[in-house]
Design a protein around this motif. Structure first.
Motif, PDB file in Angstrom:
ATOM      1  N   TYR A 229     -15.429  39.218  -8.688  1.00 27.16           N
ATOM      2  CA  TYR A 229     -15.133  39.632  -7.318  1.00 27.16           C
ATOM      3  C   TYR A 229     -14.685  41.096  -7.336  1.00 27.16           C
ATOM      4  O   TYR A 229     -13.991  41.533  -8.258  1.00 27.16           O
ATOM      5  N   LEU A 230     -15.086  41.815  -6.303  1.00 28.83           N
ATOM      6  CA  LEU A 230     -14.728  43.232  -6.201  1.00 28.83           C
ATOM      7  C   LEU A 230     -14.490  43.550  -4.731  1.00 28.83           C
ATOM      8  O   LEU A 230     -15.406  43.428  -3.930  1.00 28.83           O
ATOM      9  N   VAL A 231     -13.266  43.924  -4.417  1.00 22.81           N
ATOM     10  CA  VAL A 231     -12.909  44.292  -3.048  1.00 22.81           C
ATOM     11  C   VAL A 231     -12.475  45.745  -3.076  1.00 22.81           C
ATOM     12  O   VAL A 231     -11.624  46.129  -3.878  1.00 22.81           O
ATOM     13  N   THR A 232     -13.071  46.552  -2.196  1.00 21.51           N
ATOM     14  CA  THR A 232     -12.798  47.977  -2.256  1.00 21.51           C
ATOM     15  C   THR A 232     -12.945  48.605  -0.869  1.00 21.51           C
ATOM     16  O   THR A 232     -13.462  47.970   0.057  1.00 21.51           O
ATOM     17  N   GLN A 233     -12.508  49.836  -0.734  1.00 26.58           N
ATOM     18  CA  GLN A 233     -12.582  50.541   0.536  1.00 26.58           C
ATOM     19  C   GLN A 233     -13.877  51.328   0.644  1.00 26.58           C
ATOM     20  O   GLN A 233     -14.486  51.746  -0.367  1.00 26.58           O
ATOM     21  N   MET A 234     -14.286  51.556   1.871  1.00 31.55           N
ATOM     22  CA  MET A 234     -15.448  52.432   2.120  1.00 31.55           C
ATOM     23  C   MET A 234     -15.224  53.780   1.465  1.00 31.55           C
ATOM     24  O   MET A 234     -14.111  54.301   1.455  1.00 31.55           O
ATOM     25  N   GLY A 235     -16.291  54.345   0.915  1.00 28.06           N
ATOM     26  CA  GLY A 235     -16.210  55.672   0.332  1.00 28.06           C
ATOM     27  C   GLY A 235     -15.893  55.689  -1.147  1.00 28.06           C
ATOM     28  O   GLY A 235     -16.091  56.709  -1.822  1.00 28.06           O
ATOM     29  N   ASN A 236     -15.388  54.556  -1.649  1.00 30.29           N
ATOM     30  CA  ASN A 236     -15.069  54.498  -3.080  1.00 30.29           C
ATOM     31  C   ASN A 236     -16.327  54.386  -3.933  1.00 30.29           C
ATOM     32  O   ASN A 236     -17.417  54.069  -3.445  1.00 30.29           O
ATOM     33  N   ASP A 237     -16.145  54.650  -5.235  1.00 32.66           N
ATOM     34  CA  ASP A 237     -17.207  54.471  -6.223  1.00 32.66           C
ATOM     35  C   ASP A 237     -16.806  53.308  -7.127  1.00 32.66           C
ATOM     36  O   ASP A 237     -15.666  53.249  -7.584  1.00 32.66           O
ATOM     37  N   LYS A 238     -17.757  52.413  -7.386  1.00 38.12           N
ATOM     38  CA  LYS A 238     -17.451  51.254  -8.239  1.00 38.12           C
ATOM     39  C   LYS A 238     -18.628  50.936  -9.151  1.00 38.12           C
ATOM     40  O   LYS A 238     -19.768  51.321  -8.873  1.00 38.12           O
TER      41      LYS A 238
ATOM     42  N   LEU B 279     -19.325  53.873  -1.327  1.00 39.60           N
ATOM     43  CA  LEU B 279     -19.611  52.529  -0.809  1.00 39.60           C
ATOM     44  C   LEU B 279     -19.560  52.460   0.702  1.00 39.60           C
ATOM     45  O   LEU B 279     -18.707  53.078   1.354  1.00 39.60           O
ATOM     46  N   GLU B 280     -20.487  51.697   1.276  1.00 41.58           N
ATOM     47  CA  GLU B 280     -20.568  51.494   2.727  1.00 41.58           C
ATOM     48  C   GLU B 280     -20.388  50.007   3.034  1.00 41.58           C
ATOM     49  O   GLU B 280     -20.573  49.151   2.167  1.00 41.58           O
ATOM     50  N   LEU B 281     -20.063  49.737   4.290  1.00 37.10           N
ATOM     51  CA  LEU B 281     -19.853  48.346   4.699  1.00 37.10           C
ATOM     52  C   LEU B 281     -21.078  47.476   4.386  1.00 37.10           C
ATOM     53  O   LEU B 281     -20.952  46.324   3.968  1.00 37.10           O
ATOM     54  N   GLY B 282     -22.260  48.058   4.575  1.00 38.40           N
ATOM     55  CA  GLY B 282     -23.499  47.306   4.370  1.00 38.40           C
ATOM     56  C   GLY B 282     -23.790  46.970   2.913  1.00 38.40           C
ATOM     57  O   GLY B 282     -24.719  46.217   2.620  1.00 38.40           O
ATOM     58  N   ASP B 283     -22.998  47.528   2.016  1.00 38.82           N
ATOM     59  CA  ASP B 283     -23.176  47.210   0.600  1.00 38.82           C
ATOM     60  C   ASP B 283     -22.535  45.874   0.242  1.00 38.82           C
ATOM     61  O   ASP B 283     -22.756  45.365  -0.861  1.00 38.82           O
ATOM     62  N   SER B 284     -21.737  45.343   1.151  1.00 35.31           N
ATOM     63  CA  SER B 284     -21.103  44.038   0.898  1.00 35.31           C
ATOM     64  C   SER B 284     -22.187  42.984   0.685  1.00 35.31           C
ATOM     65  O   SER B 284     -23.057  42.790   1.537  1.00 35.31           O
ATOM     66  N   ALA B 285     -22.141  42.331  -0.446  1.00 35.35           N
ATOM     67  CA  ALA B 285     -23.179  41.364  -0.820  1.00 35.35           C
ATOM     68  C   ALA B 285     -22.776  40.749  -2.156  1.00 35.35           C
ATOM     69  O   ALA B 285     -21.758  41.126  -2.747  1.00 35.35           O
ATOM     70  N   VAL B 286     -23.609  39.822  -2.606  1.00 34.50           N
ATOM     71  CA  VAL B 286     -23.467  39.325  -3.974  1.00 34.50           C
ATOM     72  C   VAL B 286     -24.573  39.969  -4.801  1.00 34.50           C
ATOM     73  O   VAL B 286     -25.751  39.919  -4.417  1.00 34.50           O
ATOM     74  N   TYR B 287     -24.189  40.561  -5.905  1.00 33.21           N
ATOM     75  CA  TYR B 287     -25.142  41.240  -6.772  1.00 33.21           C
ATOM     76  C   TYR B 287     -25.346  40.393  -8.031  1.00 33.21           C
ATOM     77  O   TYR B 287     -24.390  40.030  -8.713  1.00 33.21           O
ATOM     78  N   PHE B 288     -26.614  40.101  -8.299  1.00 30.01           N
ATOM     79  CA  PHE B 288     -26.955  39.281  -9.467  1.00 30.01           C
ATOM     80  C   PHE B 288     -27.701  40.107 -10.491  1.00 30.01           C
ATOM     81  O   PHE B 288     -28.648  40.823 -10.164  1.00 30.01           O
ATOM     82  N   CYS B 289     -27.278  39.960 -11.721  1.00 27.75           N
ATOM     83  CA  CYS B 289     -28.001  40.503 -12.849  1.00 27.75           C
ATOM     84  C   CYS B 289     -28.861  39.384 -13.428  1.00 27.75           C
ATOM     85  O   CYS B 289     -28.501  38.196 -13.345  1.00 27.75           O
ATOM     86  N   ALA B 290     -30.016  39.735 -13.985  1.00 23.94           N
ATOM     87  CA  ALA B 290     -30.879  38.748 -14.622  1.00 23.94           C
ATOM     88  C   ALA B 290     -31.545  39.389 -15.830  1.00 23.94           C
ATOM     89  O   ALA B 290     -31.584  40.630 -15.945  1.00 23.94           O
ATOM     90  N   SER B 291     -32.058  38.561 -16.703  1.00 24.88           N
ATOM     91  CA  SER B 291     -32.798  39.087 -17.852  1.00 24.88           C
ATOM     92  C   SER B 291     -33.959  38.174 -18.172  1.00 24.88           C
ATOM     93  O   SER B 291     -33.963  36.981 -17.820  1.00 24.88           O
ATOM     94  N   SER B 292     -34.963  38.730 -18.831  1.00 25.67           N
ATOM     95  CA  SER B 292     -36.097  37.934 -19.305  1.00 25.67           C
ATOM     96  C   SER B 292     -36.575  38.514 -20.616  1.00 25.67           C
ATOM     97  O   SER B 292     -36.351  39.692 -20.924  1.00 25.67           O
TER      98      SER B 292
ATOM     99  N   ARG C  13     -19.410  39.274  -6.325  1.00 23.79           N
ATOM    100  CA  ARG C  13     -19.266  39.362  -4.864  1.00 23.79           C
ATOM    101  C   ARG C  13     -18.525  40.650  -4.529  1.00 23.79           C
ATOM    102  O   ARG C  13     -17.349  40.795  -4.836  1.00 23.79           O
ATOM    103  N   LEU C  14     -19.246  41.576  -3.918  1.00 18.49           N
ATOM    104  CA  LEU C  14     -18.678  42.871  -3.531  1.00 18.49           C
ATOM    105  C   LEU C  14     -18.338  42.848  -2.043  1.00 18.49           C
ATOM    106  O   LEU C  14     -19.198  42.529  -1.219  1.00 18.49           O
ATOM    107  N   THR C  15     -17.104  43.164  -1.729  1.00 24.56           N
ATOM    108  CA  THR C  15     -16.663  43.255  -0.334  1.00 24.56           C
ATOM    109  C   THR C  15     -16.154  44.662  -0.088  1.00 24.56           C
ATOM    110  O   THR C  15     -15.230  45.123  -0.758  1.00 24.56           O
ATOM    111  N   VAL C  16     -16.770  45.336   0.873  1.00 23.60           N
ATOM    112  CA  VAL C  16     -16.367  46.694   1.219  1.00 23.60           C
ATOM    113  C   VAL C  16     -15.638  46.648   2.557  1.00 23.60           C
ATOM    114  O   VAL C  16     -16.192  46.152   3.557  1.00 23.60           O
ATOM    115  N   LEU C  17     -14.404  47.126   2.562  1.00 26.98           N
ATOM    116  CA  LEU C  17     -13.567  47.055   3.774  1.00 26.98           C
ATOM    117  C   LEU C  17     -13.565  48.387   4.516  1.00 26.98           C
ATOM    118  O   LEU C  17     -13.738  49.449   3.903  1.00 26.98           O
TER     119      LEU C  17
END
Lengths: 112, 114
Positions: free
Chosen positions: A10-19, A81-94, A108-112
Motif C-alpha cells: 500500500y502507498l498513500v501519498t500527496q499530489m505532486g510527490n515522487d514515489k 503524482l496526480e489524483l488519476g494515478d490512484s490505482a492498483v499496479y501489478f508487476c508480472a513476469s514470463s 495499491r497507490l492512493t494519491v490524496l
C-alpha cells in the motif's frame, strides 16, 4: 518462496510527490511487465521489458519511468503524482515474450 | 488490434450450481487465450490457457473453458461452484506472433452464495 513480489503493498501519498514501486521475481524469467488496474478493475499494460530492454511502452505519461537494474527486477518510478494515478499496479513476469505471465500481489497507490 | 468482451459484469449463483462466464474476443490474427482469477485484495492467478490443440482446456480448481473459433468465444465453466470461488474473473488474449502483452476484458465478478 514468493515468485513475484512487490513493495510496498500500500502507498498513500500527496499530489505532486515522487514515489517508486519495486518488483522482484525469483523465477528466472526474462520478461517483466507493469499493469495498471483502475477503480473499475480494468487492467491495462503499461510497460514490458525483456532482458532489461524496454520492448513495450503503451501510451503512458512521461511521469512514469520504469527501470530494470537486472533481469530479476523492474521498478516503477512516478514523478509529480496526480489524483488519476490512484490505482492498483501489478508487476508480472514470463519466461519469454510469449509465455504465461505470473503476477505479483499488486501495490495499491492512493494519491490524496 | 485485439479486444476482449466479457458480457456479464456480475454473475450471482448459488453454491453447488453450475456456472458459465462468457468471453468473446476480436482479432485479425490467431490468438492465445487465458482466464485469470483475482481473489479479493490479491494478485491475478492463471486458471487456464489455450495456446493450440484441443479446444477444451482444463484448468485449476475444477474450471474448464472451450475455445470456439467460429464464434470467437472462450467461455469459462464449472459444474459445481463453491463459496470460495467468489472472485473476479478476467479473460485475456495475446498475439502469438507478437509480444505477449495481454489484453484483458473488464472482468466478471462471480458471487457464490449459500
Amino acid at each position: 518462496d514468493t515468485a513475484v513480489s512487490q513493495t510496498p503493498k500500500y502507498l498513500v501519498t500527496q499530489m505532486g510527490n515522487d514515489k517508486s514501486i519495486k518488483c522482484e521475481q525469483n523465477l528466472g524469467h526474462d520478461t517483466m511487465y507493469w499493469y495498471k488496474q483502475d477503480s473499475k478493475k480494468f487492467l491495462k499494460i503499461m510497460f514490458s521489458y525483456n532482458n532489461k530492454e524496454l520492448i513495450i511502452n503503451e501510451t503512458v505519461p512521461n511521469r512514469f519511468s520504469p527501470k530494470s537494474p537486472d533481469k530479476a527486477h523492474l521498478n516503477l518510478h512516478i514523478n509529480s503524482l496526480e489524483l488519476g494515478d490512484s490505482a492498483v499496479y501489478f508487476c508480472a513476469s514470463s519466461l519469454g515474450e510469449r509465455d504465461t505471465q505470473y503476477f505479483g500481489p499488486g501495490t495499491r497507490l492512493t494519491v490524496l | 488490434a485485439q479486444s476482449v468482451t466479457q458480457l456479464d459484469s456480475q454473475v450471482p449463483v448459488f453454491e453447488e450450481a453450475p456456472v458459465e462466464l462468457r468471453c468473446n474476443y476480436s482479432s485479425s490474427v490467431s490468438v492465445y487465450l487465458f482466464w485469470y482469477v483475482q481473489y479479493p485484495n490479491q494478485g491475478l492467478q492463471l486458471l487456464l490457457k489455450y495456446l493450440s490443440g484441443s479446444t477444451l482446456v482444463k484448468g485449476i480448481n475444477g474450471f474448464e473453458a472451450e475455445f470456439n473459433k467460429s464464434q470467437t468465444s472462450f467461455h469459462l465453466r464449472k459444474p459445481s461452484v463453491h463459496i470460495s470461488d467468489t472472485a473476479e474473473y478476467f479473460c485475456a488474449v495475446s498475439d502469438p506472433g507478437g509480444y505477449s502483452t495481454l489484453t484483458f476484458g473488464k472482468g466478471t465478478m462471480l458471487l457464490v452464495s449459500p
